[in-house]
Design a protein around this motif. Structure first.
Motif, short mmCIF file in Angstrom:
data_model
loop_
_atom_site.label_atom_id
_atom_site.label_comp_id
_atom_site.label_asym_id
_atom_site.label_seq_id
_atom_site.Cartn_x
_atom_site.Cartn_y
_atom_site.Cartn_z
N SER A 1 0.75 -1.25 0.12
CA SER A 1 -0.02 0.07 0.12
C SER A 1 0.87 1.10 -0.05
O SER A 1 1.76 1.28 0.88
N THR A 2 0.52 2.25 -0.89
CA THR A 2 1.40 3.36 -0.92
C THR A 2 0.53 4.62 -1.42
O THR A 2 -0.28 4.35 -2.22
N PRO A 3 0.80 5.69 -0.92
CA PRO A 3 0.09 6.98 -1.48
C PRO A 3 0.83 7.45 -2.63
O PRO A 3 0.04 8.62 -3.21
N TYR A 4 1.76 7.10 -3.19
CA TYR A 4 2.67 7.64 -4.31
C TYR A 4 2.24 6.85 -5.45
O TYR A 4 2.55 5.66 -5.51
N SER A 5 1.87 7.40 -6.57
CA SER A 5 1.07 6.69 -7.52
C SER A 5 2.24 6.31 -8.66
O SER A 5 2.07 5.26 -9.15
N GLY A 6 3.40 6.80 -8.38
CA GLY A 6 4.39 6.69 -9.47
C GLY A 6 5.39 5.72 -9.01
O GLY A 6 6.41 5.28 -9.52
N SER A 7 5.14 5.25 -7.64
CA SER A 7 6.46 4.52 -6.90
C SER A 7 6.32 2.99 -7.19
O SER A 7 5.12 2.34 -7.20
N TYR A 8 7.54 2.21 -7.49
CA TYR A 8 7.40 0.94 -7.41
C TYR A 8 8.89 0.59 -6.63
O TYR A 8 9.61 1.43 -6.34
N TYR A 9 8.80 -0.92 -6.15
CA TYR A 9 9.73 -1.21 -5.34
C TYR A 9 10.42 -2.36 -5.66
O TYR A 9 9.65 -3.31 -6.34
N TYR A 10 11.76 -2.32 -5.20
CA TYR A 10 12.58 -3.44 -5.73
C TYR A 10 12.77 -4.86 -4.73
O TYR A 10 12.95 -5.74 -5.04
N SER A 11 12.80 -4.25 -3.54
CA SER A 11 13.23 -5.22 -2.27
C SER A 11 12.09 -5.98 -1.80
O SER A 11 11.03 -5.25 -1.52
N PRO A 12 12.15 -7.45 -1.50
CA PRO A 12 11.08 -7.89 -0.97
C PRO A 12 10.73 -7.39 0.53
O PRO A 12 9.49 -7.48 0.83
N ASP A 13 11.57 -6.79 1.08
CA ASP A 13 11.29 -6.02 2.47
C ASP A 13 10.34 -4.91 2.31
O ASP A 13 9.85 -4.41 3.36
N ASP A 14 10.14 -4.47 1.08
CA ASP A 14 9.24 -3.41 0.66
C ASP A 14 7.99 -3.66 0.79
O ASP A 14 7.01 -2.85 0.57
N TYR A 15 7.52 -5.03 0.58
CA TYR A 15 6.30 -5.54 0.49
C TYR A 15 5.60 -5.95 1.83
O TYR A 15 6.35 -6.54 2.54
N ASP A 16 4.32 -5.81 1.77
CA ASP A 16 3.59 -6.15 2.96
C ASP A 16 2.88 -7.51 2.76
O ASP A 16 2.87 -8.00 3.62
N ASP A 17 2.24 -7.63 1.71
CA ASP A 17 1.53 -8.87 1.36
C ASP A 17 1.96 -9.82 0.31
O ASP A 17 2.62 -9.19 -0.63
N TRP A 18 2.04 -11.18 0.57
CA TRP A 18 2.54 -11.97 -0.32
C TRP A 18 1.38 -13.19 -0.82
O TRP A 18 0.51 -13.31 -0.04
N GLY A 19 1.51 -13.70 -1.95
CA GLY A 19 0.85 -14.84 -2.46
C GLY A 19 1.55 -16.11 -2.08
O GLY A 19 2.73 -15.82 -1.54
N GLN A 20 1.15 -17.03 -2.48
CA GLN A 20 1.71 -18.50 -1.96
C GLN A 20 2.66 -18.99 -3.01
O GLN A 20 3.44 -19.77 -2.72
N GLY A 21 2.41 -18.53 -4.14
CA GLY A 21 3.43 -18.66 -5.32
C GLY A 21 2.84 -19.65 -6.35
O GLY A 21 1.90 -20.52 -5.95
N THR A 22 3.47 -19.75 -7.50
CA THR A 22 3.10 -20.58 -8.58
C THR A 22 4.09 -21.12 -9.14
O THR A 22 5.26 -20.53 -9.54
N GLN A 23 4.32 -22.37 -9.34
CA GLN A 23 5.81 -23.03 -10.01
C GLN A 23 5.72 -22.79 -11.52
O GLN A 23 4.62 -23.25 -12.25
N VAL A 24 6.94 -22.46 -11.76
CA VAL A 24 7.22 -22.30 -13.28
C VAL A 24 8.41 -23.09 -13.51
O VAL A 24 9.46 -22.95 -13.03
N THR A 25 8.32 -24.20 -14.62
CA THR A 25 9.60 -24.91 -14.84
C THR A 25 9.63 -25.02 -16.30
O THR A 25 8.69 -25.24 -17.07
N VAL A 26 10.85 -24.56 -16.69
CA VAL A 26 11.34 -24.61 -18.16
C VAL A 26 12.22 -25.69 -18.41
O VAL A 26 13.37 -25.74 -17.87
N SER A 27 11.82 -26.60 -19.23
CA SER A 27 12.68 -27.61 -19.74
C SER A 27 13.35 -27.43 -20.95
O SER A 27 13.34 -26.63 -21.79
N SER A 28 14.83 -27.89 -20.90
CA SER A 28 15.66 -27.64 -22.05
C SER A 28 15.48 -28.49 -23.12
O SER A 28 14.73 -29.53 -23.21
#
Length: 126
Positions: free
Chosen positions: A99-126
């Protein structure tokens, strides 16, 4: 707090494509800057892409030109379109919200985020 659920992962051959989705609920989605991260076994969580409230975007160098992040506030959903996938892209992909009041801001560090999903697996075979 916003609840996040990722979908769209799977097994794909190198050179293939996938589109991940991150569905948000519980709060006003448009008030959140969003991000995609990935984590491979034994490795730290890695920044992939981020999008601000105003839909400005930024990418990790490793995915620039191959991945596209977007959001649809009407659907409370963020996306990650991935093309030209490589075996090195194999990981669990997680979406995150801040959550942020700044419309143009984005964030790079995991520590900057408050909420997370559980994740989805991506597997790329050679």
């Amino acid at each position: 707090q916003v609840q996040l659920v990722e979908s769209g992962g799977g097994l794909v051959q190198a050179g293939g494509s996938l589109r991940l989705s991150c569905a948000a609920s519980g709060r006003t989605f448009s008030n959140y800057a969003m991000g995609w991260f990935r984590q491979a076994p034994g490795k730290e969580r890695e920044f992939v892409a981020a999008i601000s409230r105003s839909a400005t975007t930024t990418y990790a160098d490793s995915v620039k030109g191959r991945f596209t992040i977007s959001r649809d506030n009407a659907k409370n959903t963020m996306y990650l379109q991935m093309i030209t996938l490589k075996p090195g892209d194999t990981a669990v992909y997680l979406c995150a919200a801040r959550s942020t009041p700044y419309s143009g801001s984005y964030y790079y560090s995991p520590d900057d985020y408050d909420d997370w999903g559980q994740g989805t697996q991506v597997t790329v075979s050679s």
